[in-house]
Design a protein around this motif. Sequence first.
Motif: not given
Length: 248
Positions: A136-139, A142, A150-151, A153-154, A157-158, A216
């Motif tokens: 994902p973009d969020a990963a 980050a 955060t990278a 974790f994202e 999560k995806s 995490n």
Amino acid sequence: MPNPFISVILAHYPSIEQLRATTELEIERALLRCIVEYCADGMHPMITRDAIPTLLLEDGGYAYSVQTKSDLERVIARAWKGLEDGGLIEEPDSYNGKNGYRVPSAKGKSAHAATDYTGVRMRTRFAREMFHPSLPDAAWNAFSVGDYDTAIFEAFKSLEVAVRNKGSLASTDFGAALMKKAFDPDNGPLREVAAPRSRRVARCDLFTGAFGEIPNPKGHNDPTITDTLIAVEELMTAGVLRRIVDNA
């Protein structure tokens, strides 16, 4: 040879394509380092924005073309403005300031001293295409700025969402418990029915173990991840697991 201080930027981004593709924050960091070191050598107490693209196109720098010059001017102007807006560079005095000269501020020197330039350089070696397309973009964003926790974790999560959707499992199922339910060797919706039971058990252990160990670190009171290669390995792990889910 390129100017020794501008070579900082060339070391991070050997090609103009890499410079175009990187984040604004990363370019600002490299430019700040260039300005701090350039102005600290005793011969160049200050520098102008327009000097940077010119120096980058000298012998040993980027190959000159009208497009490259235009791209450099745009990228450097944006990063320069970011440094000014952030109070990281400032006018040396009113006379030189009105002529476009800037020097690193005390805040800028402090930020420069605290920046992990080795990490910045390492991150430029990894293109997004090297990771699973589902990252994902969020990963990715980050990771690009060095926020590895955060990278990861994202990314996981995806992956968790993909497992839940593929297995038609409840939104109340999370983490390792969700993986155990999805890949249960006897009745999990994502188990590989045709595989020997030992392999189904191993796959269940693979997913539950990964989700119990990796996503995490802060929640597990583990140290914040600072090593770029560790972050890449864990993002790649998420990609391997996602490929298994996609093929389930």
